[in-house]
Design an enzyme around this catalytic site. Structure first.
Site, PDB file in Angstrom:
ATOM      1  CG  ASP A   5      40.601  11.562  26.868  1.00  9.39           C
ATOM      2  OD1 ASP A   5      40.818  11.555  28.087  1.00  9.39           O
ATOM      3  OD2 ASP A   5      40.259  10.554  26.236  1.00  9.39           O
ATOM      4  CB  SER A  48      38.391   9.111  29.217  1.00 14.64           C
ATOM      5  OG  SER A  48      38.402   8.746  27.858  1.00 14.64           O
TER       6      SER A  48
END
Length: 729
Positions: free
Chosen positions: A201, A57
């Site tokens: 993610d 991320s």
């Protein structure tokens, strides 16, 4: 001899000393990940040479940039300059939007996709094109590297396969795309499709990729974990926090075991911040610096065990100018090459700057027809584009509005793209409320080449208007317009739209207030209606348009031009008084803002009739307040709706608008007009000039503008209040 032996012994000891390879692991955490930049600055200060980087991320984003050659100080400067709100919400300048969208698309408060004939909800707030643009620009110097082990620092990042729930290790491909996939926080950024896998993610499955970095060959692992643990129930007071909590369930199960494989753990205390605290850059970095300095002695000891240190900084400057020898496009199916090139406004043999290239990409993305657009400038000066078209082609759009003329209206729209042809869009508005209306638009946008469109509309309203005949002060006017157009349009440099076409118009205007007009043969029919007009017209139309306003409403800068020519060729002639004539009407505006709060907005508008028109319904009717007047109805503040009537007019106005709070505006307007048969009045152009003023308050909302305005004129004693809510349609 003794000294020589000692020297040989020392040399052998140095040569036999093993160089310690350091792996850096950076966890995800949205805005909290900005702390990684501060940690990198301390690592450099301690003399640490990072040999491998793994991140998830935001950790992947910071890690990829560091791995591509940026220093920590460079990254510090970069993140402090980024407008994260604009980047994360895919805000593109309004000037990037196509002319069709500016005219027909800026009236809906809610847009919902139609998926498999069912109404759905958007996948995320943003597709992430601005994120991709930024990452592409920042990693341009390593754009030809597809194996991340070949970056200045070998790099790996983690994403989650949305279909299987398993982790995907990304160590090759297009670096900006891989990093964007790793950081596509659910509902905030749309998932990314890579090699047939839909990725989101990586923090969902592995927010701290220690094992993956260890496997790259690291002897020592330095881990930076910016997560703050699961929240207590009293702190779960927002959608973002709840979603982050859900993502964290899996993450924290394995975290303690991963800590055991970390040699130096740096854990900033970021409990006071969340994944969208991008307005707290300095505070987050201060905490990153503080927590890493607690481990400074350990970091120095590791640095001493490394034989060499980081080499000179790699050149990361972007190329300022490109000469495009060719443009290759991959991935387009429903949109032609000409369409794409037309929106980019780029051609072969063009010389362009990087900033202009970004503008061109934004122009194409602003059409709303592409999920993302990847671009590379190859060594042979070939611009390589890889586009991913939107899989959703049908939308339901809704809006609501109230104003003093049309009263309440609920707008229901159905839009379909590439339905009958490539590049086309079909849009149908149905407006329910006090005045039922509809709009139908079909447009084939051919980019550089001539485009084609069909329009149809039905518009109606009734209003009490001032009247100067038949010894009455006011009549109730019922007005109906049914118009069909076919036209061709060409756009030059994405700024000017020029069109020509044909039009059928049926116009009905009547009242039941009076039974006849003085000095005419017009009298009421059997149903007691006095028809000012009830005719069909065949017309030739032409127009020139320019619109560079930054916003549709409450403009702060830009210019506007709309010149319209209509030649009334023939008519069914209800009142037996038709002669072929034409009308030329134009409107221009310019807005400029001073001190980022005070806007001066100048408007001027004029219309003339060429030839003889004996039909009052086709004269210019000036007066009132509104944004959606049709045909020859022209707003003019200080006078009632359609109070002034003649075959020509000229008006100008200046508005001063002050934004005293975000999206809250006070405004003051002065406008002046001449309405009559002879605008120049034999040189006495200021004689009989009408004057009007307006004071108002406006609020810019997701439904559109909410305004209350007070108008008056020194020419008479009447005052008017106007109130409207929502986008005008």
């Amino acid at each position: 001899m003794f000294l020589f032996s000692v020297a040989i012994s020392f040399s052998q000891e140095v040569s036999e000393k093993k160089d310690v390879k350091v792996g850096l692991v950076l966890s995800g955490g949205g805005a909290k990940g900005l702390a990684h930049v501060a940690v990198l600055k301390v690592l450099e200060e301690a003399g640490i040479r990072v040999d491998y980087i793994g991140g998830t991320s935001m950790g992947a984003i910071v890690g990829a940039l560091y791995a591509s050659g940026y220093s920590a100080s460079q990254l510090d400067s970069i993140v402090r300059k980024i407008d994260f709100n604009r980047i994360l919400t895919d805000q593109t300048p309004r000037k990037s939007k196509p002319f069709y969208e500016k005219e027909s698309g800026e009236k809906y408060a809610l847009t919902l996709p139609i998926i498999y004939k069912k109404v759905g909800i958007p996948k995320a707030i943003s597709e992430g094109q601005n994120v991709l643009n930024l990452l592409t620009k920042l990693t341009e110097h390593v754009g030809d590297i597809t194996n991340f082990n070949e970056l200045p620092i070998p790099f790996v990042c983690i994403a989650t396969n949305l279909e299987t729930g398993k982790q995907v290790i990304l160590d090759k491909g297009f670096l900006p795309e891989a990093v964007k996939a790793s950081g596509s926080f659910p509902t905030l950024l749309a998932p990314v499709e890579i090699d047939g896998k839909l990725l989101t993610d990586g923090g969902i499955v592995n927010n701290f990729p220690v094992d993956e970095v260890k496997a790259m060959g690291a002897d020592i692992i330095i881990g930076v974990d910016i997560q703050s643990g699961l929240d207590k129930k009293e702190n779960l007071d927002s959608a973002v926090k709840i979603l982050n909590q859900i993502v964290g369930f899996q993450m924290y199960k394995t975290l303690e075991s991963k800590y055991q494989n970390v040699d130096v753990l740096i854990k900033p205390d970021l409990t006071d911040y969340n994944v969208v605290s991008f307005d707290k850059v300095s505070e987050i970095m201060i905490e990153g610096d503080r927590s890493s300095r607690e481990k400074f002695d350990q970091l120095k000891a590791i640095a001493k065990n490394q034989i060499s240190h980081r080499s000179s900084i790699i050149k990361t400057n972007q190329i300022q100018k490109y000469h495009i020898k060719n443009i290759s496009i991959e991935g387009n199916q429903n949109y032609t090459r000409a369409y794409i090139l037309g929106k980019l406004n780029l051609k072969k043999q063009d010389t362009t700057s990087y900033n202009r290239l970004i503008e061109s990409i934004n122009n194409l993305f602003a059409t709303g027809n592409f999920e993302n657009i990847q671009y590379k400038m190859l060594d042979s000066n070939v611009l390589s584009l890889k586009v991913k078209e939107h899989r959703i082609a049908n939308y339901l759009q809704l809006g609501a509005h109230f104003d003093d003329l049309y009263k309440t209206g609920i707008l229901i729209n159905s839009t379909s793209k590439h339905l009958l042809n490539k590049n086309d869009v079909l849009s149908a508005d149905l407006i329910l409320g006090d005045n039922i209306r509809y709009n139908f638009n079909y447009f084939i946008d051919n980019g550089f080449y001539t485009s084609f469109g069909i329009k149809s509309r039905y518009n109606s309203f009734n209003s009490n208007v001032n009247f100067d005949d038949a010894n009455v002060n006011k009549i109730n006017l019922v007005y109906e317009d049914f118009t069909n157009q076919i036209y061709f349009q060409t756009v030059f440099s994405r700024k000017f739209a020029i069109g020509i076409g044909g039009e059928h118009k049926h116009l009905k205007a009547f009242t039941e207030t009076i039974s006849s007009l003085d000095n005419t043969n017009i009298t009421a029919s059997r149903n007691k209606r006095l028809n000012f007009d009830n005719s069909d017209y065949l017309n030739l139309i032409a127009y020139l348009k320019l619109d560079t306003y930054n916003k549709k409403y409450f403009q702060k800068n830009g210019a506007f031009l709309d010149v319209d020519f209509r030649w009334f060729l023939s008519s069914s002639d209800y009142n037996n008084n038709f002669n072929s004539f034409s009308q030329l009407k134009g409107k221009a505006g310019f807005a400029h803002t001073f001190f980022n709060a005070l806007t001066a907005h100048f408007n001027t508008e004029a219309g003339i009739t060429i030839g003889e028109n004996e039909n009052r319904a086709l004269d210019y009717n000036v007066g009132g307040y509104g944004e959606n007047f049709i045909n020859t109805f022209i707003p003019f503040y200080g006078y009632d709706f359609a109070e002034l009537n003649a075959n020509s007019f000229l008006k100008s106005g200046l508005t001063l608008r002050f934004e005293f709070l975000p999206k809250n505006y006070f405004s003051a307007t002065a406008n002046f007009a001449r309405v009559g048969k002879d605008l120049f009045n034999k040189g006495k152009i200021f004689e009989n000039t009408k004057t009007g003023y307006m004071l108002g308050y406006g609020l810019d909302t997701f439904l559109g503008p909410v305004e209350i305005n007070y108008t008056w004129s020194p020419d008479h004693n009447l005052k008017y209040w106007y109130f409207n809510v929502g986008y005008w349609f």
